[in-house]
Design an enzyme around this catalytic site. Sequence first.
Site, PDB file in Angstrom:
ATOM      1  N   ARG A 229      23.786  68.652  66.352  1.00  5.69           N
ATOM      2  CA  ARG A 229      24.436  67.388  66.704  1.00  5.69           C
ATOM      3  C   ARG A 229      25.840  67.285  66.112  1.00  5.69           C
ATOM      4  NH1 ARG A 229      20.517  64.574  65.377  1.00  5.69           N
ATOM      5  NH2 ARG A 229      19.703  63.954  67.392  1.00  5.69           N
ATOM      6  N   TYR A 230      25.998  67.755  64.891  1.00  2.13           N
ATOM      7  CA  TYR A 230      27.284  67.714  64.186  1.00  2.13           C
ATOM      8  C   TYR A 230      27.847  69.124  64.081  1.00  2.13           C
ATOM      9  CZ  TYR A 230      25.722  63.068  62.718  1.00  2.13           C
ATOM     10  OH  TYR A 230      25.273  61.773  62.697  1.00  2.13           O
TER      11      TYR A 230
ATOM     12  N   ARG B 160      26.657  71.481  60.790  1.00  2.00           N
ATOM     13  CA  ARG B 160      25.287  71.560  60.323  1.00  2.00           C
ATOM     14  C   ARG B 160      24.302  71.510  61.480  1.00  2.00           C
ATOM     15  NH1 ARG B 160      28.035  67.104  59.354  1.00  2.00           N
ATOM     16  NH2 ARG B 160      27.156  64.994  59.486  1.00  2.00           N
TER      17      ARG B 160
ATOM     18  N   CYS C 161       2.706  67.693  59.498  1.00  3.77           N
ATOM     19  CA  CYS C 161       2.986  66.998  58.245  1.00  3.77           C
ATOM     20  C   CYS C 161       1.699  66.839  57.439  1.00  3.77           C
ATOM     21  CB  CYS C 161       3.562  65.608  58.515  1.00  3.77           C
ATOM     22  SG  CYS C 161       5.110  65.592  59.446  1.00  3.77           S
TER      23      CYS C 161
ATOM     24  N   CYS D 124       3.435  59.208  59.116  1.00  2.00           N
ATOM     25  CA  CYS D 124       3.936  57.846  58.942  1.00  2.00           C
ATOM     26  C   CYS D 124       3.792  57.101  60.264  1.00  2.00           C
ATOM     27  CB  CYS D 124       5.408  57.875  58.534  1.00  2.00           C
ATOM     28  SG  CYS D 124       5.737  58.880  57.062  1.00  2.00           S
TER      29      CYS D 124
ATOM     30  N   CYS E 215       7.062  56.840  62.389  1.00  2.00           N
ATOM     31  CA  CYS E 215       7.810  58.092  62.553  1.00  2.00           C
ATOM     32  C   CYS E 215       8.613  58.118  63.847  1.00  2.00           C
ATOM     33  CB  CYS E 215       6.850  59.270  62.534  1.00  2.00           C
ATOM     34  SG  CYS E 215       7.649  60.872  62.774  1.00  2.00           S
TER      35      CYS E 215
ATOM     36  N   ARG F 276       9.723  60.777  65.210  1.00  2.00           N
ATOM     37  CA  ARG F 276       9.336  61.964  65.987  1.00  2.00           C
ATOM     38  C   ARG F 276       7.838  61.959  66.274  1.00  2.00           C
ATOM     39  NH1 ARG F 276      13.052  65.422  62.414  1.00  2.00           N
ATOM     40  NH2 ARG F 276      14.982  65.511  63.630  1.00  2.00           N
TER      41      ARG F 276
ATOM     42  N   ASP G 209      14.039  53.374  63.703  1.00  2.00           N
ATOM     43  CA  ASP G 209      14.427  53.824  65.038  1.00  2.00           C
ATOM     44  C   ASP G 209      13.538  53.201  66.108  1.00  2.00           C
ATOM     45  OD1 ASP G 209      16.529  55.692  64.265  1.00  2.00           O
ATOM     46  OD2 ASP G 209      14.916  56.876  63.364  1.00  2.00           O
TER      47      ASP G 209
ATOM     48  N   ASP H 164      20.762  55.471  63.319  1.00  2.00           N
ATOM     49  CA  ASP H 164      20.892  56.590  64.251  1.00  2.00           C
ATOM     50  C   ASP H 164      21.064  56.007  65.644  1.00  2.00           C
ATOM     51  OD1 ASP H 164      20.704  59.488  63.490  1.00  2.00           O
ATOM     52  OD2 ASP H 164      19.106  58.683  62.220  1.00  2.00           O
TER      53      ASP H 164
ATOM     54  N   LYS I 159      24.849  59.292  63.484  1.00  2.00           N
ATOM     55  CA  LYS I 159      24.625  58.182  62.563  1.00  2.00           C
ATOM     56  C   LYS I 159      25.872  57.306  62.430  1.00  2.00           C
ATOM     57  CE  LYS I 159      21.200  60.547  59.683  1.00  2.00           C
ATOM     58  NZ  LYS I 159      20.986  61.670  60.622  1.00  2.00           N
TER      59      LYS I 159
END
Length: 350
Positions: free
Chosen positions: A91-92, A95, A104, A108, A111, A113, A274, A311, A318
Amino acid sequence: MNVHRPIKTAEDLVDAGLVEPSQHGAVSRVAERYAVAISPAIARLIDRNDPNDPIARQFVPDAAELTLLPEEREDPIGDKAHSPVTGIVHRYPDRVLLKAVHVCPVYCRFCFRREMVGPQGLGTLTPTELDAAIAYIAAHEEIWEVILTGGDPLVLSPRRLGEIMERLKPIAHVKIVRFHTRVPVVEPERVNADLIAALKAGGKATYVALHANHPRELTQDARDASARLIDAGIVMVSQSVLLKGVNDDADVLASLMRAFVETRIKPYYLHHPDLAPGTSHFRLSIEEGQALVASLRGRVSGLCQPAYILDIPGGHGKAVISAASIAAEGGGCYTVTDFRGEEHIYPPKI
């Protein structure tokens, strides 16, 4: 109650006293759609006498997750729009995310995702997919930092983690490797000498971003696990999500940030929740979030100040939620300016 094994089903939740038998049916429907896992360390933290326990709220499924709103989306921050090869999100410019695994140790309930992770999620990269991901990183000299996320990369064995770090080692333009994880909180026993050696195997500067949302998560075991990483020369930063019913209180938020700093973890990101499906019961308004973050100024040390981040839906990156980057438009809508100077409407128009 002493819990010795992970909780993964509605039946497990009832047996552990985390869900009333009358809720079994609704929780089963949630579990059919979204992955469930609660580690023993987290199960022991939950106060079963508190119907509003902030730890339970993060991990115990709730029928509210079946409520879907039009503005919610399966890929709320637009990972897929910036995925040139499987497992990479670029995205950037300097990085990339390397999503080696989509499993996981806990799941959560908020989440972003949640449509991608879990036993029925995108899984672990195959050897061929990992080869292609590493080749992409090697071919793009602008990539300075590789961020392992997913899923939780620290569920991989030390051997697998070490292999990834060894493969990044000869890529000279990669200087930083960052791991985003909950493991030191939810499975602190995993943080042992073998894991630490694996994280340092590539000879890069290694950072670990620890995800925790309530000060009670920073138990002595979690602090000890973090200390093992930090004492080995690994830098730790935090990331948290601002969640209704968990940390939407100035005193709780201040205690959380102080707990990070006491553990030698620098507060880094505080995410606005999100637009993930079935998570509206966790979301505050932008104004509420801004007021809470503003309350930290003067209340706690400058060391304890995270960046409050949104985001931008659609993969636009961000934005710090400050007067400079977000402006109210009325009717609950905002104009958000991304890092390129481009403006976006939040929530997106349907």
